[in-house]
Design a protein around this motif. Sequence first.
Motif, PDB file in Angstrom:
ATOM      1  N   GLY A  85       0.817  -1.216   0.000  1.00 35.71           N
ATOM      2  CA  GLY A  85       0.000   0.000   0.000  1.00 35.71           C
ATOM      3  C   GLY A  85       0.843   1.255   0.000  1.00 35.71           C
ATOM      4  O   GLY A  85       0.580   2.203  -0.751  1.00 35.71           O
ATOM      5  N   TRP A  86       1.877   1.289   0.843  1.00 33.92           N
ATOM      6  CA  TRP A  86       2.766   2.457   0.870  1.00 33.92           C
ATOM      7  C   TRP A  86       3.497   2.630  -0.448  1.00 33.92           C
ATOM      8  O   TRP A  86       3.669   3.754  -0.933  1.00 33.92           O
ATOM      9  CB  TRP A  86       3.768   2.342   2.020  1.00 33.92           C
ATOM     10  CG  TRP A  86       3.210   2.826   3.318  1.00 33.92           C
ATOM     11  CD1 TRP A  86       2.889   2.064   4.392  1.00 33.92           C
ATOM     12  CD2 TRP A  86       2.889   4.174   3.660  1.00 33.92           C
ATOM     13  NE1 TRP A  86       2.388   2.858   5.389  1.00 33.92           N
ATOM     14  CE2 TRP A  86       2.383   4.162   4.968  1.00 33.92           C
ATOM     15  CE3 TRP A  86       2.978   5.385   2.983  1.00 33.92           C
ATOM     16  CZ2 TRP A  86       1.960   5.319   5.614  1.00 33.92           C
ATOM     17  CZ3 TRP A  86       2.561   6.532   3.639  1.00 33.92           C
ATOM     18  CH2 TRP A  86       2.057   6.488   4.921  1.00 33.92           C
ATOM     19  N   ILE A  87       3.945   1.542  -1.051  1.00 33.74           N
ATOM     20  CA  ILE A  87       4.631   1.636  -2.346  1.00 33.74           C
ATOM     21  C   ILE A  87       3.689   2.216  -3.395  1.00 33.74           C
ATOM     22  O   ILE A  87       4.074   3.113  -4.165  1.00 33.74           O
ATOM     23  CB  ILE A  87       5.171   0.252  -2.771  1.00 33.74           C
ATOM     24  CG1 ILE A  87       6.339  -0.150  -1.858  1.00 33.74           C
ATOM     25  CG2 ILE A  87       5.605   0.261  -4.236  1.00 33.74           C
ATOM     26  CD1 ILE A  87       6.787  -1.596  -2.041  1.00 33.74           C
ATOM     27  N   LEU A  88       2.451   1.731  -3.430  1.00 31.89           N
ATOM     28  CA  LEU A  88       1.488   2.251  -4.410  1.00 31.89           C
ATOM     29  C   LEU A  88       1.167   3.721  -4.164  1.00 31.89           C
ATOM     30  O   LEU A  88       1.047   4.501  -5.117  1.00 31.89           O
ATOM     31  CB  LEU A  88       0.222   1.407  -4.389  1.00 31.89           C
ATOM     32  CG  LEU A  88       0.372  -0.021  -4.920  1.00 31.89           C
ATOM     33  CD1 LEU A  88      -0.913  -0.806  -4.702  1.00 31.89           C
ATOM     34  CD2 LEU A  88       0.766  -0.011  -6.385  1.00 31.89           C
ATOM     35  N   ILE A  89       1.058   4.120  -2.900  1.00 38.70           N
ATOM     36  CA  ILE A  89       0.810   5.533  -2.593  1.00 38.70           C
ATOM     37  C   ILE A  89       1.986   6.390  -3.036  1.00 38.70           C
ATOM     38  O   ILE A  89       1.807   7.460  -3.627  1.00 38.70           O
ATOM     39  CB  ILE A  89       0.539   5.717  -1.081  1.00 38.70           C
ATOM     40  CG1 ILE A  89      -0.802   5.121  -0.693  1.00 38.70           C
ATOM     41  CG2 ILE A  89       0.624   7.173  -0.659  1.00 38.70           C
ATOM     42  CD1 ILE A  89      -2.002   5.848  -1.247  1.00 38.70           C
ATOM     43  N   LEU A  90       3.211   5.929  -2.760  1.00 39.44           N
ATOM     44  CA  LEU A  90       4.393   6.696  -3.178  1.00 39.44           C
ATOM     45  C   LEU A  90       4.472   6.806  -4.699  1.00 39.44           C
ATOM     46  O   LEU A  90       4.826   7.866  -5.230  1.00 39.44           O
ATOM     47  CB  LEU A  90       5.657   6.066  -2.601  1.00 39.44           C
ATOM     48  CG  LEU A  90       5.826   6.208  -1.089  1.00 39.44           C
ATOM     49  CD1 LEU A  90       7.045   5.421  -0.617  1.00 39.44           C
ATOM     50  CD2 LEU A  90       5.937   7.667  -0.699  1.00 39.44           C
ATOM     51  N   ILE A  91       4.150   5.737  -5.411  1.00 39.15           N
ATOM     52  CA  ILE A  91       4.131   5.789  -6.878  1.00 39.15           C
ATOM     53  C   ILE A  91       3.111   6.811  -7.354  1.00 39.15           C
ATOM     54  O   ILE A  91       3.372   7.603  -8.263  1.00 39.15           O
ATOM     55  CB  ILE A  91       3.852   4.390  -7.467  1.00 39.15           C
ATOM     56  CG1 ILE A  91       5.056   3.479  -7.235  1.00 39.15           C
ATOM     57  CG2 ILE A  91       3.515   4.476  -8.951  1.00 39.15           C
ATOM     58  CD1 ILE A  91       4.797   2.023  -7.605  1.00 39.15           C
ATOM     59  N   ARG A  92       1.943   6.809  -6.734  1.00 39.06           N
ATOM     60  CA  ARG A  92       0.898   7.756  -7.122  1.00 39.06           C
ATOM     61  C   ARG A  92       1.347   9.192  -6.873  1.00 39.06           C
ATOM     62  O   ARG A  92       1.129  10.083  -7.697  1.00 39.06           O
ATOM     63  CB  ARG A  92      -0.371   7.451  -6.320  1.00 39.06           C
ATOM     64  CG  ARG A  92      -1.493   8.428  -6.478  1.00 39.06           C
ATOM     65  CD  ARG A  92      -2.472   7.962  -7.503  1.00 39.06           C
ATOM     66  NE  ARG A  92      -3.474   8.962  -7.769  1.00 39.06           N
ATOM     67  CZ  ARG A  92      -4.734   8.843  -7.429  1.00 39.06           C
ATOM     68  NH1 ARG A  92      -5.158   7.766  -6.845  1.00 39.06           N
ATOM     69  NH2 ARG A  92      -5.575   9.797  -7.738  1.00 39.06           N
ATOM     70  N   ILE A  93       2.000   9.434  -5.726  1.00 37.04           N
ATOM     71  CA  ILE A  93       2.485  10.780  -5.423  1.00 37.04           C
ATOM     72  C   ILE A  93       3.537  11.216  -6.427  1.00 37.04           C
ATOM     73  O   ILE A  93       3.513  12.342  -6.931  1.00 37.04           O
ATOM     74  CB  ILE A  93       3.026  10.842  -3.976  1.00 37.04           C
ATOM     75  CG1 ILE A  93       1.880  10.706  -2.984  1.00 37.04           C
ATOM     76  CG2 ILE A  93       3.806  12.130  -3.727  1.00 37.04           C
ATOM     77  CD1 ILE A  93       2.323  10.520  -1.540  1.00 37.04           C
ATOM     78  N   VAL A  94       4.457  10.327  -6.772  1.00 38.18           N
ATOM     79  CA  VAL A  94       5.506  10.663  -7.742  1.00 38.18           C
ATOM     80  C   VAL A  94       4.888  10.945  -9.099  1.00 38.18           C
ATOM     81  O   VAL A  94       5.257  11.921  -9.773  1.00 38.18           O
ATOM     82  CB  VAL A  94       6.543   9.511  -7.821  1.00 38.18           C
ATOM     83  CG1 VAL A  94       7.472   9.688  -9.010  1.00 38.18           C
ATOM     84  CG2 VAL A  94       7.340   9.433  -6.522  1.00 38.18           C
ATOM     85  N   LEU A  95       3.933  10.107  -9.535  1.00 38.07           N
ATOM     86  CA  LEU A  95       3.282  10.342 -10.823  1.00 38.07           C
ATOM     87  C   LEU A  95       2.516  11.660 -10.846  1.00 38.07           C
ATOM     88  O   LEU A  95       2.520  12.376 -11.849  1.00 38.07           O
ATOM     89  CB  LEU A  95       2.362   9.179 -11.176  1.00 38.07           C
ATOM     90  CG  LEU A  95       3.063   7.873 -11.558  1.00 38.07           C
ATOM     91  CD1 LEU A  95       2.045   6.772 -11.774  1.00 38.07           C
ATOM     92  CD2 LEU A  95       3.937   8.069 -12.785  1.00 38.07           C
ATOM     93  N   GLU A  96       1.853  11.991  -9.739  1.00 39.96           N
ATOM     94  CA  GLU A  96       1.137  13.281  -9.648  1.00 39.96           C
ATOM     95  C   GLU A  96       2.124  14.442  -9.697  1.00 39.96           C
ATOM     96  O   GLU A  96       1.843  15.472 -10.308  1.00 39.96           O
ATOM     97  CB  GLU A  96       0.289  13.336  -8.374  1.00 39.96           C
ATOM     98  CG  GLU A  96      -0.915  12.441  -8.376  1.00 39.96           C
ATOM     99  CD  GLU A  96      -1.983  12.886  -9.352  1.00 39.96           C
ATOM    100  OE1 GLU A  96      -2.140  14.118  -9.550  1.00 39.96           O
ATOM    101  OE2 GLU A  96      -2.645  12.010  -9.921  1.00 39.96           O
TER     102      GLU A  96
END
Length: 130
Positions: A115-126
């Motif tokens: 979950g944290w990895i997916l959130i970090l990926i989403r933040i980086v993509l944003e």
Amino acid sequence: MTDLPLLKGNHFRRGRDWSPPLAGVVGVMNLLGLRAQEVPLDTSRARELFDQLLIFLYSLARWAGQLTANLVEWVSGYALPAEIIDPLGVLILLTAFLVLAEVARRLTWIMVIVGWILILIRIVLEALGR
């Protein structure tokens, strides 16, 4: 800690009065139409269910202990005493519970990490504007 009613202004845990927050929660529940209802506790039914659960667990432990005793006798040729079968079965059940709890704990940590990895990926993509 003493037995304290929650809505009568009593203090607990370092003297904090929990009545106003609880009164606020009750007020919001009333506004939403959620009314607390007294549900009579049927102790005979609860006791019957508890007894059935204990009977089931004892039967399961007895079965596991007997199975293990039979296995030991088959492998070694030595018959375990009858009075050790129940404690052996209970120990097997406790071990199985601990194994399941450990597996669940590890799976929970895996889900949290993913979950944290997916959130970090989403933040980086944003942040990159994609």
